[in-house]
Design an enzyme around this catalytic site. Structure first.
Site, mmCIF file in Angstrom:
data_model
loop_
_atom_site.group_PDB
_atom_site.id
_atom_site.type_symbol
_atom_site.label_atom_id
_atom_site.label_comp_id
_atom_site.label_asym_id
_atom_site.label_seq_id
_atom_site.Cartn_x
_atom_site.Cartn_y
_atom_site.Cartn_z
ATOM 1 N N TRP A 95 21.355 97.528 7.234
ATOM 2 C CA TRP A 95 22.721 97.796 5.706
ATOM 3 C C TRP A 95 24.145 98.105 6.080
ATOM 4 C CZ3 TRP A 95 24.653 102.834 6.384
ATOM 5 C CH2 TRP A 95 24.197 103.494 7.506
ATOM 6 N N ASN A 96 24.741 98.527 7.444
ATOM 7 C CA ASN A 96 25.262 98.952 7.480
ATOM 8 C C ASN A 96 26.875 97.518 8.061
ATOM 9 O OD1 ASN A 96 24.196 97.794 10.374
ATOM 10 N ND2 ASN A 96 25.811 99.462 11.002
ATOM 11 N N LYS B 33 15.028 88.187 6.889
ATOM 12 C CA LYS B 33 15.403 89.777 5.847
ATOM 13 C C LYS B 33 16.411 90.657 6.124
ATOM 14 C CE LYS B 33 13.336 93.522 6.453
ATOM 15 N NZ LYS B 33 14.676 94.149 5.163
ATOM 16 N N PRO B 34 17.319 90.531 5.332
ATOM 17 C CA PRO B 34 18.213 91.557 5.173
ATOM 18 C C PRO B 34 18.050 92.892 4.741
ATOM 19 C CG PRO B 34 18.571 90.010 3.138
ATOM 20 C CD PRO B 34 17.226 89.416 3.901
ATOM 21 N N GLY C 251 19.048 97.049 14.291
ATOM 22 C CA GLY C 251 18.486 97.767 13.048
ATOM 23 C C GLY C 251 18.419 99.457 14.314
ATOM 24 N N SER C 252 16.953 100.385 13.727
ATOM 25 C CA SER C 252 16.504 101.316 14.479
ATOM 26 C C SER C 252 16.167 101.008 15.702
ATOM 27 C CB SER C 252 15.738 102.537 13.563
ATOM 28 O OG SER C 252 14.649 101.942 12.976
ATOM 29 N N GLU D 242 18.832 94.775 18.983
ATOM 30 C CA GLU D 242 20.500 95.902 19.229
ATOM 31 C C GLU D 242 19.795 96.757 18.167
ATOM 32 O OE1 GLU D 242 23.511 97.136 18.023
ATOM 33 O OE2 GLU D 242 24.167 95.435 17.074
ATOM 34 N N LEU D 243 19.516 98.000 18.945
ATOM 35 C CA LEU D 243 19.303 98.669 18.590
ATOM 36 C C LEU D 243 19.926 99.855 18.472
ATOM 37 C CD1 LEU D 243 15.815 98.366 20.295
ATOM 38 C CD2 LEU D 243 16.066 97.705 18.074
ATOM 39 N N CYS E 141 26.406 100.788 14.923
ATOM 40 C CA CYS E 141 25.617 101.370 16.683
ATOM 41 C C CYS E 141 26.506 101.577 17.381
ATOM 42 C CB CYS E 141 24.829 100.776 16.565
ATOM 43 S SG CYS E 141 25.295 98.400 16.356
ATOM 44 N N GLU F 66 22.543 110.122 17.399
ATOM 45 C CA GLU F 66 23.232 108.936 16.776
ATOM 46 C C GLU F 66 23.169 109.939 15.379
ATOM 47 O OE1 GLU F 66 23.498 103.992 16.783
ATOM 48 O OE2 GLU F 66 22.127 105.386 16.514
#
Ligand code: ADP
Length: 498
Positions: free
Chosen positions: A171-172, A195-196, A248-249, A270-271, A304, A401
């Site tokens: 979402w960011n 999938k957003p 995402g996470s 990409e975490l 991130c 984070e």
């Protein structure tokens, strides 16, 4: 769409003052058709600055995802057979339409995500840059002619699209995370199911609308939104899906990577990050303050690659802290749709509670708040931009984070100590440092275990630059000449009997 949700959408589109209300789409996009969830369920999309319901998006699940995968499979043969320059032309058209409608795209993005219109514009322009770059890069997918091992043979490599790709985005950056993944995939000849985040699906729908207007054929881009677990599982169990690209996470990334193992999918991840921002005693302090501000507080601290831990050398610590605090005090907080504030709300209550927990933990362990420190008077999920002095490695903000507008300032003595501190994390996405001594610049740049290092700069994102992490921050790269290879398979042709 129910009569009630249609009414919500129409009024939200009007309230957003869009020039082209056709961009305010509230349904999934499968095989070139706007689709509700097969179950009929919906989920509210909320404006985090006001708490208002902007729309009701479909709450899709496994069956909807399967339809999207089937559509992507059916669209694949003709899309991959198209000349790269023809795919490139469609991608450029998509980019042009995004540029043409940028004001509307910004309003939709800001309404669902919270960042200011100016920051939304930066995000969308960045995405457009990736689409333009990859539209060209698709024409440069070269194979090799390899010196042979046998005179009756010739060895040649081809690069071919991996096939149907699943993309799960956060979402960011509701817009650029999608364009940045779609651009290389489509340029390479892959088709996609995206999938957003369920928190920010509206930017994704608007991008699908523009893709359709650009003439990208049905089934090439599909969007499903709703039950994350059900959609993710359906994607990962599918034999048709050959690749996952996830941002995402770390926890969800690891789960998807495990699920992808059963069908041995290619994986780009990409975490999370835990970026150090180091200020050495020979740095230009004013420039370092300016960059730290940008790097820490962009998107209310929710990127991130945000500076998460600011390390400042002993002899310049107080000077830096004073100047930085003074700059943070001047930052404006507000609804991103009104008056270009520096900082918008945190995305939701869960995010806000994490920020609060980190501040409290820091205070309990001896941290001194020089500005901010609590929820903002605006209410909702707004938090005051905050600076914490005397931060230590025992604090939560050293390990995790914060993903919010909180800047902890750590003190260090020398190069060896700060390199050890900076690398003391399982993450390795972005790092930044300010120094002027050339020897130090090289030593530190080489010692940092990170995929991206900003040296006297916090500006590290560009379409032509590889974005990605080391260690548990992920694998694969987005953007640049490296980015498209994540969507290509190498095939050896060994031609004998010559
Ligand atoms: P954040 O904590 O930043 O929201 P998440 O990793 O939870 O990050 O979310 C990033 C993306 O991953 C979102 O699109 C979210 O819906 C999706 N997601 C969350 N859980 C799962 C899951 N179990 N399977 C697949 N996708 C998931």
């Amino acid at each position: 769409m129910t009569a009630q949700s249609a009414a919500v959408s129409a009024s939200a589109a009007t309230a957003l003052r869009l020039n082209d209300a056709g961009l305010f789409r509230t349904m999934g996009y499968i095989n070139g058709q706007w689709a509700s969830a097969k179950s009929g369920e919906t989920v509210d999309v909320i404006n985090p600055a006001t708490g208002e319901v902007l729309a009701q998006a479909p709450h899709m699940g496994a069956a909807d995802t399967q339809s999207a995968i089937d559509a992507a499979r059916d669209a694949l043969p003709s899309w991959r057979a198209m000349l790269a320059e023809d795919r490139g032309r469609l991608l450029r058209k998509w980019a042009e339409l995004q540029a043409q409608h940028i004001d509307d795209l910004c309003r939709i993005l800001t309404a669902e995500q919270g960042k200011s219109l100016a920051q939304a514009k930066g995000e969308i322009l960045s995405g457009i840059g990736h689409v333009e770059w990859m539209a060209e890069e698709g024409r440069r997918v070269y194979g090799d002619v390899i010196p042979t091992h046998n005179n009756s043979h010739r060895l040649i490599t081809l690069k071919q699209p991996v096939g149907v790709c699943a993309m799960v985005t956060p979402w960011n950056f509701p817009s650029s995370m999608i364009t940045r993944k779609c651009a290389p995939a489509l340029a390479a000849g892959c088709t996609v199911v995206i999938k957003p985040s369920e928190l920010t699906p509206l930017s994704a729908f608007a991008l699908a609308e523009l893709a359709e207007r650009a003439g990208i054929p049905k089934g090439v881009i599909n969007i499903v939104t709703g039950d994350a677990k059900a959609i993710g599982t359906a994607m990962m169990q599918s034999d048709v899906v050959r690749k996952l690209s996830f941002t995402g996470s770390t926890a969800v990334g690891k789960l998807l990577m495990k699920q992808a193992a059963d069908t041995v999918k290619k994986v780009s991840l990409e975490l999370g990050g835990n970026a150090p921002f180091i200020v050495f005693d020979d740095a230009d302090i004013d420039k370092a303050v300016e960059a730290a501000l940008l790097s820490k507080f962009r998107n209310a601290g929710q990127t991130c690659i945000c500076a998460n831990r600011i390390f400042v050398q002993d002899s310049v610590y107080d000077t830096f802290a004073d100047k930085f605090t003074a700059a943070v005090k001047k930052m404006t907080v507000g609804n991103g749709l009104e008056g270009n504030p520096d900082i918008g709300p945190v995305i939701d209550m869960k995010g806000l509670q994490k920020v609060e927990a980190h501040v409290k933990d820091a205070q309990d362990k001896g941290g001194v708040i020089t500005t901010g420190g609590q929820r903002h008077a605006l209410g909702q999920t707004f938090f005051e931009p905050t600076v914490v002095k005397n931060a230590t490695r025992e604090m939560q903000c050293f390990r995790e984070e914060t993903f919010g507008p909180v800047a902890p300032l750590f003190r260090f003595k020398d190069e060896a100590e700060v390199i050890a501190l900076a690398n003391d994390t399982e993450y390795g996405l972005a790092a930044y440092f300010y120094a002027r001594d050339m020897g130090r610049v090289w030593r530190v740049a080489e010692a940092l275990e990170y995929g991206m290092v900003g040296v006297n700069s916090a500006s590290i994102v560009a379409a032509q630059a590889p974005f990605g992490g080391w260690k548990q921050s992920g694998m694969g790269r987005e953007g640049s000449k490296y980015g498209i290879s994540d969507y290509l398979e190498v095939k050896l042709l060994a031609i004998g009997g010559l």
